[in-house]
Every structure is written in C-alpha cells, then in structure tokens.
Scaffold this motif. Structure first.
Motif, PDB file in Angstrom:
ATOM      1  N   MET A 223     -31.068 -34.795  -7.125  1.00 41.58           N
ATOM      2  CA  MET A 223     -30.331 -34.650  -5.864  1.00 41.58           C
ATOM      3  C   MET A 223     -29.002 -35.396  -5.949  1.00 41.58           C
ATOM      4  N   ALA A 224     -29.064 -36.598  -6.522  1.00 43.42           N
ATOM      5  CA  ALA A 224     -27.853 -37.416  -6.647  1.00 43.42           C
ATOM      6  C   ALA A 224     -26.816 -36.681  -7.498  1.00 43.42           C
ATOM      7  N   TYR A 225     -27.279 -36.049  -8.574  1.00 43.88           N
ATOM      8  CA  TYR A 225     -26.350 -35.328  -9.453  1.00 43.88           C
ATOM      9  C   TYR A 225     -25.656 -34.183  -8.704  1.00 43.88           C
ATOM     10  N   PHE A 226     -26.474 -33.393  -7.994  1.00 44.83           N
ATOM     11  CA  PHE A 226     -25.886 -32.266  -7.259  1.00 44.83           C
ATOM     12  C   PHE A 226     -24.820 -32.730  -6.274  1.00 44.83           C
ATOM     13  N   GLU A 227     -25.153 -33.775  -5.511  1.00 45.37           N
ATOM     14  CA  GLU A 227     -24.261 -34.176  -4.417  1.00 45.37           C
ATOM     15  C   GLU A 227     -23.027 -34.943  -4.880  1.00 45.37           C
ATOM     16  N   THR A 228     -23.148 -35.696  -5.973  1.00 47.76           N
ATOM     17  CA  THR A 228     -22.006 -36.542  -6.358  1.00 47.76           C
ATOM     18  C   THR A 228     -21.217 -36.003  -7.551  1.00 47.76           C
ATOM     19  N   CYS A 229     -21.769 -34.969  -8.211  1.00 42.78           N
ATOM     20  CA  CYS A 229     -21.067 -34.483  -9.409  1.00 42.78           C
ATOM     21  C   CYS A 229     -20.898 -32.959  -9.397  1.00 42.78           C
ATOM     22  N   HIS A 230     -22.021 -32.256  -9.358  1.00 41.33           N
ATOM     23  CA  HIS A 230     -21.997 -30.804  -9.459  1.00 41.33           C
ATOM     24  C   HIS A 230     -21.068 -30.155  -8.422  1.00 41.33           C
ATOM     25  N   GLU A 231     -21.185 -30.619  -7.167  1.00 39.40           N
ATOM     26  CA  GLU A 231     -20.420 -29.970  -6.085  1.00 39.40           C
ATOM     27  C   GLU A 231     -18.933 -30.317  -6.102  1.00 39.40           C
ATOM     28  N   LEU A 232     -18.566 -31.266  -6.946  1.00 44.07           N
ATOM     29  CA  LEU A 232     -17.157 -31.647  -7.026  1.00 44.07           C
ATOM     30  C   LEU A 232     -16.274 -30.433  -7.350  1.00 44.07           C
ATOM     31  N   LYS A 233     -16.802 -29.539  -8.174  1.00 43.59           N
ATOM     32  CA  LYS A 233     -16.009 -28.371  -8.574  1.00 43.59           C
ATOM     33  C   LYS A 233     -15.586 -27.519  -7.374  1.00 43.59           C
ATOM     34  N   LEU A 234     -16.496 -27.365  -6.417  1.00 39.40           N
ATOM     35  CA  LEU A 234     -16.171 -26.546  -5.242  1.00 39.40           C
ATOM     36  C   LEU A 234     -14.986 -27.154  -4.489  1.00 39.40           C
ATOM     37  N   ILE A 235     -15.017 -28.469  -4.367  1.00 40.83           N
ATOM     38  CA  ILE A 235     -13.957 -29.164  -3.629  1.00 40.83           C
ATOM     39  C   ILE A 235     -12.648 -29.125  -4.417  1.00 40.83           C
ATOM     40  N   VAL A 236     -12.761 -29.360  -5.729  1.00 41.98           N
ATOM     41  CA  VAL A 236     -11.547 -29.351  -6.552  1.00 41.98           C
ATOM     42  C   VAL A 236     -10.918 -27.960  -6.571  1.00 41.98           C
ATOM     43  N   ASP A 237     -11.751 -26.925  -6.635  1.00 36.62           N
ATOM     44  CA  ASP A 237     -11.216 -25.552  -6.600  1.00 36.62           C
ATOM     45  C   ASP A 237     -10.457 -25.298  -5.298  1.00 36.62           C
ATOM     46  N   LEU A 238     -11.018 -25.775  -4.191  1.00 37.70           N
ATOM     47  CA  LEU A 238     -10.341 -25.597  -2.895  1.00 37.70           C
ATOM     48  C   LEU A 238      -9.004 -26.331  -2.891  1.00 37.70           C
ATOM     49  N   ILE A 239      -8.999 -27.560  -3.392  1.00 42.47           N
ATOM     50  CA  ILE A 239      -7.757 -28.343  -3.420  1.00 42.47           C
ATOM     51  C   ILE A 239      -6.728 -27.667  -4.328  1.00 42.47           C
ATOM     52  N   TYR A 240      -7.217 -27.162  -5.485  1.00 40.69           N
ATOM     53  CA  TYR A 240      -6.339 -26.494  -6.466  1.00 40.69           C
ATOM     54  C   TYR A 240      -5.671 -25.268  -5.841  1.00 40.69           C
ATOM     55  N   GLN A 241      -6.479 -24.495  -5.083  1.00 34.53           N
ATOM     56  CA  GLN A 241      -5.947 -23.247  -4.524  1.00 34.53           C
ATOM     57  C   GLN A 241      -5.218 -23.430  -3.201  1.00 34.53           C
ATOM     58  N   LYS A 242      -5.675 -24.362  -2.377  1.00 30.64           N
ATOM     59  CA  LYS A 242      -5.132 -24.448  -1.014  1.00 30.64           C
ATOM     60  C   LYS A 242      -4.604 -25.822  -0.623  1.00 30.64           C
ATOM     61  N   GLY A 243      -4.655 -26.773  -1.522  1.00 33.93           N
ATOM     62  CA  GLY A 243      -4.175 -28.116  -1.187  1.00 33.93           C
ATOM     63  C   GLY A 243      -5.205 -28.914  -0.395  1.00 33.93           C
ATOM     64  N   LEU A 244      -4.871 -30.164  -0.100  1.00 32.42           N
ATOM     65  CA  LEU A 244      -5.806 -31.040   0.623  1.00 32.42           C
ATOM     66  C   LEU A 244      -6.119 -30.449   2.000  1.00 32.42           C
ATOM     67  N   GLN A 245      -5.084 -29.960   2.690  1.00 30.63           N
ATOM     68  CA  GLN A 245      -5.271 -29.398   4.026  1.00 30.63           C
ATOM     69  C   GLN A 245      -6.229 -28.206   4.000  1.00 30.63           C
ATOM     70  N   GLY A 246      -6.027 -27.354   2.995  1.00 31.30           N
ATOM     71  CA  GLY A 246      -6.901 -26.178   2.860  1.00 31.30           C
ATOM     72  C   GLY A 246      -8.346 -26.578   2.612  1.00 31.30           C
ATOM     73  N   MET A 247      -8.535 -27.658   1.874  1.00 35.41           N
ATOM     74  CA  MET A 247      -9.892 -28.150   1.634  1.00 35.41           C
ATOM     75  C   MET A 247     -10.516 -28.616   2.941  1.00 35.41           C
ATOM     76  N   TRP A 248      -9.784 -29.429   3.700  1.00 35.72           N
ATOM     77  CA  TRP A 248     -10.321 -29.934   4.985  1.00 35.72           C
ATOM     78  C   TRP A 248     -10.701 -28.775   5.900  1.00 35.72           C
ATOM     79  N   GLU A 249      -9.917 -27.727   5.880  1.00 38.61           N
ATOM     80  CA  GLU A 249     -10.196 -26.583   6.765  1.00 38.61           C
ATOM     81  C   GLU A 249     -11.442 -25.819   6.338  1.00 38.61           C
ATOM     82  N   ASN A 250     -11.831 -25.990   5.063  1.00 40.10           N
ATOM     83  CA  ASN A 250     -12.948 -25.199   4.552  1.00 40.10           C
ATOM     84  C   ASN A 250     -14.281 -25.942   4.502  1.00 40.10           C
ATOM     85  N   VAL A 251     -14.263 -27.242   4.725  1.00 36.23           N
ATOM     86  CA  VAL A 251     -15.544 -27.965   4.753  1.00 36.23           C
ATOM     87  C   VAL A 251     -15.990 -28.091   6.213  1.00 36.23           C
TER      88      VAL A 251
END
Ligand code: NDP
Ligand code: MG
Ligand code: MG
Length: 330
Positions: A223-251
């Motif tokens: 569980m720790a791995y999923f929450e602190t490492c694996h899911e990082l990619k989803l957030i980084v992809d959002l930041i990469y495509q839409k910036g910090l603001q776009g990430m905040w809007e999508n979580v």
C-alpha cells in the motif's frame, strides 16, 4: 524573456559545407548523428574500434572511423561520449587535431564550465543540447517534429559560432520545436541543481521518507508503495501536460486542500536553506571538485550508496508490484 529560435529563423549556411564529426554513438550520439545526416549535413562518426557502437554506426549507414581520424577530418567536433570520459579522450585524441578555426561542440556544458577541458584560444566552443533523451530526439524527428533544445556559445573565434550551433540544432530537428539561447554556465549549473534537488535527489528521498513513514507505522509496504511511489507518475504526467494549476484542477478537492495546507511542513525553510547551500556548491565548483576526486578514487562513495539504495525494502516491494502491473518482466 529568453530568445527562442525556430526553423524559419535558421539556415544551414554556416554548416552545409563543413564536416561534422559526432564522437560517440550512444543515447545522444546515435540520435543526433542520424538526424543531422537525414537533414543532409556531412556527418562522420568517431569511435573506438573495439567498442560495441562501431558496428552499430556502420549498420546505420554512417562513415565510421577512429576518434583521432574523425577529429582530424572534421571542421566541427561534436563530443557525445559520457561526460566523465570526455577529458581524457579530448586530451589524447582530439586536442592534437583541434586546429585554428575549428569548432568544438557539446551537449552539456560541464567539462568546459569547470575547466576540465581547455580548448586552445583559436577555436569556437559551442553547445547544442536537446531537452530530451536520445530515443525521443530520434523518434520525434522521424515523426516530422523535434524536441526543444538549447544552444550556447562559450567562445566565438570565427564570428559565426552561433550560426554553426543553430545550424546543427536545425539539423537535429530542435528548431522545429524551438531552441533557447543560453550560456555554458547557466545550462551546467541549472542542470546539476535540478537533478540534485528535484529530479533525482529530491524526489527519491521524498518517496523513501514517505514510504518508510507508512511502513514504520504498520501499513502494508505494498500500500505504501502504491501511494508514495507508483501514483507519482499520474501527478507528474498532469504537471507535464497542464502545469501545476492543471494538476490541482484534476485532483480531488480533498487532495488539493490537504496538499496546499500541509506541503510547507514537508518542504520548509530548512529545505530551502539546504537548496541554497547545494546551489552554492555547484556555483563555486565544490561539487565538481568532489565528483572529480570521487572518480579518481574509483567512485567508492558512489558504489557504497548504490549498494544501499539497491537493498532498500522499496526495491523488493516495487519489483513485485511492477510485475503485477505488467510493467516489468522477471
Ligand atoms: P552515452 O553514455 O550514451 O555514450 C556512450 C557512447 O560513448 C558509446 O557510443 C560509447 O562507445 C562511447 N564511448 C564511451 N567511452 C568512449 C571512449 N573512451 N572512446 C570512444 N567512445 C567512447 O552518452 P549520452 O548520449 O548519454 O551523453 C552524451 C552527452 O550528451 C553527454 O555530454 C551528456 O551530458 C549529454 N546529454 C545527454 C542526454 C541524455 O539523454 N542521455 C540529454 C542531454 C545531454 P562504445 O560502444 O565503444 O562503448
Ligand atoms: Mg545532468
Ligand atoms: Mg491516493
């Protein structure tokens, strides 16, 4: 604002009658040599005959020769071997052939900026650096586009060094996306700072500290791995495509509120103080000196740290979970 060059701003005039020796045929060497060749530039490849790259470059249709021969034949010597081996190869095989008016070119400013390579006064020193790994540099080029890039001129002996760097950038496909003019100092220092503080150093320590906190509190390592490492990619992809603001809007709103109210307790004044100290060590050359000595000694610290990093619980758990997700085979 920085200056950005596009295809329409750049011609091949400064490079079309020159021979460009690409030294090294790894991640960047292969991609850049193939792209420049496909753009119609005169490319030769300089390698060591006993290495694995030699046949690879021949198979790709290049004219391949030793580093010395290539350095002698070329007007532009573009050094794309690993940064740590560049100074020795330069001194022995390239410098003797670096005659007046030639251009020595890099994709990273480190060795020039920290004085580990000191070319003679009567040559150009330039940089052409794609902002992406070699495989992407080649793939986007074949698709008709390119990755963005940087150019810099450390020394303009012939008066057209910037045009030479830009011509190469165009040949590599970088001006299709846009090329920023920078300096060797800025490229080197920001690159080191980014990888130490965020991309490689900061992010891994953040992940490990959070992972350990959960595991020590009795939560399942999976569980720790999923929450602190694996899911990082989803957030980084959002930041990469839409910036910090776009990430905040999508979580979720909960994630947004929790993140915004808690983050300064994790990255706090002390962290910022450490960042400033790390930057200072990069700027005054202490890091480069330390890294040189480490290499001279056979990299004992690096090897010890590598071993520790490999033995961490997160590696075992991660391997299993990545297999489960079909991301990794045996
Ligand atoms: P690589 O590690 O992929 O380079 C390997 C190549 O260098 C191989 O062709 C290898 O040949 C050759 N080589 C190694 N040692 C020697 C030697 N002693 N004599 C001759 N050839 C040798 O390098 P990268 O492409 O990663 O990096 C090249 C430059 O690009 C660096 O300055 C780097 O900072 C910069 N850069 C890299 C990026 C990247 O994504 N990787 C991104 C932006 C810049 P052999 O088969 O004989 O071993
Ligand atoms: Mg780097
Ligand atoms: Mg979650």
């Amino acid at each position: 604002m920085v200056k950005i060059f596009y295809d329409k701003d750049v011609t091949f005039d400064a490079v079309k009658d020159k021979t460009i020796a690409v030294i090294g045929y790894g991640s960047q060497g292969r991609a850049q040599a193939l792209n420049m060749k496909d753009s119609g530039l005169n490319v030769i490849v300089g390698l060591r005959p006993e290495g694995a790259s030699w046949n690879k470059a021949i198979k790709d249709g290049h004219t391949v020769m030793t580093v010395e021969e290539a350095a002698e034949k070329a007007d532009i010597i573009h050094i794309l071997i690993p940064d740590e081996v560049q100074p020795a190869v330069y001194k022995k095989q390239i410098e003797p052939h670096l005659t007046e008016g030639k251009t020595i070119s890099f994709s990273h400013g480190y060795n020039i900026h920290y004085g580990l390579i000191k070319p003679p006064e009567n040559v150009n020193i330039t940089m052409v650096a794609p902002k992406g790994p070699g495989a992407m540099v080649r793939k986007t080029f074949e698709e008709g586009f390119g990755v963005p890039g940087l150019v810099a001129v450390e020394r303009d002996y012939t008066g057209d060094a910037l045009q030479i760097a830009l011509g190469m950038a165009k040949g590599i496909g970088l001006t299709r996306a846009g090329v920023i003019e920078t300096t060797f100092r800025e490229e080197t220092e920001t690159d080191l700072f980014g990888e130490q503080v965020v991309l490689c150093g900061g992010v891994t320590e953040l992940i490990k500290a959070a992972f350990e906190t959960l595991v020590e509190a009795g939560y399942a390592p999976e569980m720790a791995y999923f929450e602190t490492c694996h899911e990082l990619k989803l957030i980084v992809d959002l930041i990469y495509q839409k910036g910090l603001q776009g990430m905040w809007e999508n979580v979720s709103n909960t994630a947004e509120y929790g993140g915004l109210t808690r983050r300064k307790r994790v990255i706090n004044e002390e962290s910022r103080k450490a960042m400033k100290e790390i930057l200072k060590e990069i700027q005054d050359g202490r890091f480069a000196k330390e890294w040189s000595l480490e290499n001279v000694a056979g990299a004992p610290q690096l090897n010890a740290l590598r071993r520790l990093e490999k033995e961490h619980l997160i590696e075992k758990v991660g391997k299993e979970l990545r297999k489960m997700c079909g991301l990794e085979k045996e």
